[in-house]
Design a protein around this motif. Structure first.
Motif, PDB file in Angstrom:
ATOM      1  N   ALA A  41      53.038  41.522  36.998  1.00 50.74           N
ATOM      2  CA  ALA A  41      52.416  41.911  38.100  1.00 50.74           C
ATOM      3  C   ALA A  41      52.017  40.208  38.520  1.00 50.74           C
ATOM      4  CB  ALA A  41      51.398  42.479  39.095  1.00 50.74           C
ATOM      5  N   ILE A  42      50.892  39.622  37.742  1.00 55.89           N
ATOM      6  CA  ILE A  42      50.792  38.878  38.451  1.00 55.89           C
ATOM      7  C   ILE A  42      51.419  37.637  37.362  1.00 55.89           C
ATOM      8  CG2 ILE A  42      48.170  37.470  36.909  1.00 55.89           C
ATOM      9  CD1 ILE A  42      46.991  39.707  36.447  1.00 55.89           C
ATOM     10  N   LEU A  43      51.825  37.636  36.649  1.00 51.74           N
ATOM     11  CA  LEU A  43      52.734  36.433  36.047  1.00 51.74           C
ATOM     12  C   LEU A  43      53.950  36.113  36.648  1.00 51.74           C
ATOM     13  CD1 LEU A  43      51.465  36.501  32.263  1.00 51.74           C
ATOM     14  CD2 LEU A  43      50.695  34.524  34.185  1.00 51.74           C
ATOM     15  N   GLY A  44      54.800  37.816  37.384  1.00 55.77           N
ATOM     16  CA  GLY A  44      56.126  37.331  37.443  1.00 55.77           C
ATOM     17  C   GLY A  44      56.776  37.618  36.665  1.00 55.77           C
ATOM     18  N   ASP A  58      43.764  39.314  27.006  1.00 52.70           N
ATOM     19  CA  ASP A  58      42.273  38.217  28.040  1.00 52.70           C
ATOM     20  C   ASP A  58      41.935  39.635  29.001  1.00 52.70           C
ATOM     21  OD1 ASP A  58      43.113  35.643  26.725  1.00 52.70           O
ATOM     22  OD2 ASP A  58      43.947  35.388  28.686  1.00 52.70           O
ATOM     23  N   LEU A  59      42.172  40.324  30.060  1.00 52.09           N
ATOM     24  CA  LEU A  59      42.474  41.553  30.803  1.00 52.09           C
ATOM     25  C   LEU A  59      41.391  43.275  29.557  1.00 52.09           C
ATOM     26  CD1 LEU A  59      45.658  41.562  32.846  1.00 52.09           C
ATOM     27  CD2 LEU A  59      43.295  40.526  33.217  1.00 52.09           C
ATOM     28  N   GLY A  60      42.081  42.969  28.179  1.00 50.77           N
ATOM     29  CA  GLY A  60      41.459  43.744  27.741  1.00 50.77           C
ATOM     30  C   GLY A  60      42.388  45.035  28.268  1.00 50.77           C
ATOM     31  N   GLY A  88      40.097  35.869  40.638  1.00 55.97           N
ATOM     32  CA  GLY A  88      39.246  35.223  39.671  1.00 55.97           C
ATOM     33  C   GLY A  88      37.680  35.000  40.347  1.00 55.97           C
ATOM     34  N   GLN A  89      37.459  35.046  41.279  1.00 55.80           N
ATOM     35  CA  GLN A  89      36.252  35.878  41.932  1.00 55.80           C
ATOM     36  C   GLN A  89      35.470  36.610  41.632  1.00 55.80           C
ATOM     37  OE1 GLN A  89      36.355  35.345  46.056  1.00 55.80           O
ATOM     38  NE2 GLN A  89      37.483  33.650  46.363  1.00 55.80           N
ATOM     39  N   ASP A  90      33.889  36.614  41.530  1.00 54.79           N
ATOM     40  CA  ASP A  90      33.305  38.198  41.055  1.00 54.79           C
ATOM     41  C   ASP A  90      32.571  39.464  42.157  1.00 54.79           C
ATOM     42  OD1 ASP A  90      30.957  39.377  39.299  1.00 54.79           O
ATOM     43  OD2 ASP A  90      29.794  38.872  40.917  1.00 54.79           O
ATOM     44  N   ILE A  91      33.745  40.221  42.063  1.00 52.81           N
ATOM     45  CA  ILE A  91      33.578  41.502  42.804  1.00 52.81           C
ATOM     46  C   ILE A  91      32.651  41.585  43.534  1.00 52.81           C
ATOM     47  CG2 ILE A  91      34.350  43.517  43.296  1.00 52.81           C
ATOM     48  CD1 ILE A  91      36.944  43.512  41.077  1.00 52.81           C
ATOM     49  N   ALA A  92      31.604  41.408  42.744  1.00 56.80           N
ATOM     50  CA  ALA A  92      30.222  42.053  43.379  1.00 56.80           C
ATOM     51  C   ALA A  92      29.741  41.559  44.676  1.00 56.80           C
ATOM     52  CB  ALA A  92      29.243  42.245  42.567  1.00 56.80           C
ATOM     53  N   LYS A  93      30.154  39.381  44.281  1.00 55.43           N
ATOM     54  CA  LYS A  93      30.079  38.495  45.578  1.00 55.43           C
ATOM     55  C   LYS A  93      30.832  38.746  46.684  1.00 55.43           C
ATOM     56  CE  LYS A  93      27.775  34.964  42.336  1.00 55.43           C
ATOM     57  NZ  LYS A  93      27.919  33.858  41.642  1.00 55.43           N
ATOM     58  N   ALA A  94      31.933  39.531  46.369  1.00 54.13           N
ATOM     59  CA  ALA A  94      32.554  39.252  47.446  1.00 54.13           C
ATOM     60  C   ALA A  94      32.656  39.905  48.368  1.00 54.13           C
ATOM     61  CB  ALA A  94      33.975  39.217  46.756  1.00 54.13           C
ATOM     62  N   ASP A 276      43.962  45.178  51.646  1.00 59.66           N
ATOM     63  CA  ASP A 276      44.641  43.595  50.648  1.00 59.66           C
ATOM     64  C   ASP A 276      45.398  43.226  49.711  1.00 59.66           C
ATOM     65  OD1 ASP A 276      44.741  42.307  53.788  1.00 59.66           O
ATOM     66  OD2 ASP A 276      42.228  41.414  53.286  1.00 59.66           O
ATOM     67  N   HIS A 277      44.230  44.319  48.875  1.00 61.35           N
ATOM     68  CA  HIS A 277      44.055  43.997  47.447  1.00 61.35           C
ATOM     69  C   HIS A 277      44.618  45.715  46.714  1.00 61.35           C
ATOM     70  CE1 HIS A 277      40.729  41.248  47.882  1.00 61.35           C
ATOM     71  NE2 HIS A 277      40.911  40.249  46.654  1.00 61.35           N
ATOM     72  N   VAL A 278      45.385  46.570  47.487  1.00 59.00           N
ATOM     73  CA  VAL A 278      45.717  47.518  46.651  1.00 59.00           C
ATOM     74  C   VAL A 278      47.536  46.538  47.076  1.00 59.00           C
ATOM     75  CG1 VAL A 278      46.832  49.147  47.864  1.00 59.00           C
ATOM     76  CG2 VAL A 278      44.565  49.097  47.769  1.00 59.00           C
ATOM     77  N   ALA A 279      48.053  46.291  48.135  1.00 60.50           N
ATOM     78  CA  ALA A 279      49.197  45.437  48.503  1.00 60.50           C
ATOM     79  C   ALA A 279      49.095  44.522  47.029  1.00 60.50           C
ATOM     80  CB  ALA A 279      49.097  44.764  49.204  1.00 60.50           C
ATOM     81  N   LYS A 280      47.604  43.582  46.461  1.00 56.29           N
ATOM     82  CA  LYS A 280      48.696  42.975  45.619  1.00 56.29           C
ATOM     83  C   LYS A 280      48.373  43.351  44.139  1.00 56.29           C
ATOM     84  CE  LYS A 280      45.784  39.526  48.751  1.00 56.29           C
ATOM     85  NZ  LYS A 280      44.770  38.750  48.267  1.00 56.29           N
ATOM     86  N   ARG A 281      47.886  44.906  44.174  1.00 55.46           N
ATOM     87  CA  ARG A 281      47.476  45.346  42.701  1.00 55.46           C
ATOM     88  C   ARG A 281      46.716  44.551  42.639  1.00 55.46           C
ATOM     89  NH1 ARG A 281      50.503  48.911  39.626  1.00 55.46           N
ATOM     90  NH2 ARG A 281      49.848  48.695  37.180  1.00 55.46           N
ATOM     91  N   ASP A 282      45.244  44.645  42.780  1.00 56.58           N
ATOM     92  CA  ASP A 282      44.158  44.455  41.989  1.00 56.58           C
ATOM     93  C   ASP A 282      43.394  45.165  41.668  1.00 56.58           C
ATOM     94  OD1 ASP A 282      42.414  42.554  41.094  1.00 56.58           O
ATOM     95  OD2 ASP A 282      42.391  41.198  42.985  1.00 56.58           O
TER      96      ASP A 282
END
Length: 319
Positions: A41-44, A58-60, A88-94, A276-282
């Motif tokens: 989903a990330i790379l296409g 990388d994602l474990g 790539g942002q830190d989730i806690a800060k966002a 927003d991030h459910v739609a992006k599968r984050d």
């Protein structure tokens, strides 16, 4: 605090912590069972097998699920919510800013709805089966019956578009003054107040009417006390426990159930961030938002139970 009261409070706290732990397992397992490949989903679709394998490493995603859960749980305990897969942002800060916006919205709605619900409940009992009681009950039933999104669009059309009294989009900027923020969130706060006010008012009315059937209330009335004094001095203090319980439950709903309202008004809160991030599968963002919502809901429910225990005179003053 006596021993039995302390034991009950400690049991409620332990149960709340256990529920948060079990919910964390459910949230993590649920996100892991979602269909599809996160790396794909990330790379296409045009990604090479080597690129997919490197991203999974990388994602474990190559390590066992239970090890990933333990790593995620340890990170949560240390305040590390992970990194967003999309930016790539830190989730806690966002989430920090988003959570403060959601708490600000819910807090404004609570400041208005809680005292108003108690006052309307008192008025409804004071004028029981008369026109004020019937009018309050009719309006509360109407507000409960209308879904949140419909209330939101009605207010947007009539108050935001037709009358222009409040903005239709509740946007907050860092440089806004406090009163400018209040003006920006006027419509979503109005929707939330109408949603929770009716439930709290009806439960306040029911709790007071239940206490009004007690023998000591009849004795106070026979002694010549006015109806308002009987309700305020004798009935209301003994109905505090169920009222506090329903207030805390509605506070939990205000924080957790604002997703629909935030999406409709494009409010920069936790609900909008989650959608927003459910739609992006984050997945890391979904997990972080889910555990925060669950922790807030369980904590407020736990506080409601503790307040009910502390408000019980039989537990505070055992024989």
């Amino acid at each position: 605090m006596n021993a039995s009261l302390f034991k009950l409070v400690a049991q409620r706290i332990a149960l709340g912590l256990m529920l948060i732990f079990l919910v964390s397992i459910l949230i993590f397992a649920g996100t892991q069972m979602l269909p599809g490949d996160v790396a794909q989903a990330i790379l296409g679709q045009s990604a090479t097998p080597e690129a997919l394998a490197n991203l999974r490493a990388d994602l474990g995603l190559n390590i066992p699920v239970y090890q990933r859960y333990i790593s995620w749980l340890v990170g949560l305990l240390h305040g590390d919510l992970g990194t967003s897969l999309t930016n790539g942002q830190d989730i806690a800060k966002a989430i920090g800013t988003r959570l403060s916006n959601t708490l600000f919205l819910a807090g404004c709605a609570a400041i208005i709805s809680v005292p108003l619900a108690i006052i309307l409940g008192l008025v409804s009992v004071l004028y029981r089966n008369r026109w004020p009681d019937k009018l309050i009950s009719m309006i509360s039933l109407a507000s409960i019956s209308v879904p949140e999104f419909m209330l939101s669009y009605i207010l947007i059309f009539y108050i935001g578009v037709q009358l222009g009294w409040a903005p239709s989009v509740a946007m907050l900027n860092p440089g806004m003054s406090f009163f400018a923020k209040l003006h920006a969130i006027a419509l979503p706060v109005a929707v939330l107040v109408m949603v929770v006010l009716a439930h709290m008012m009806r439960m306040t009315r029911a709790a007071l009417l239940n206490v009004m059937q007690s023998a000591y209330i009849e004795t106070a009335e026979l002694n010549g006390l006015g109806r308002f004094k009987v309700i305020w001095r004798h009935a209301f203090p003994n109905a505090i426990a169920p009222i506090v319980n329903v207030v805390m439950l509605n506070m939990a709903y205000l924080v957790v159930g604002v997703v629909v309202v935030e999406v409709v008004f494009v409010y920069p809160g936790m609900g909008q961030y989650l959608v927003d991030h459910v739609a992006k599968r984050d997945v890391p963002v979904v997990q972080a938002c889910g555990i925060i919502f669950a922790a807030v809901y369980i904590t407020l429910n736990m506080l409601a139970d503790i307040c009910s225990i502390l408000a019980n005179p039989r537990l505070r003053h055992p024989k």
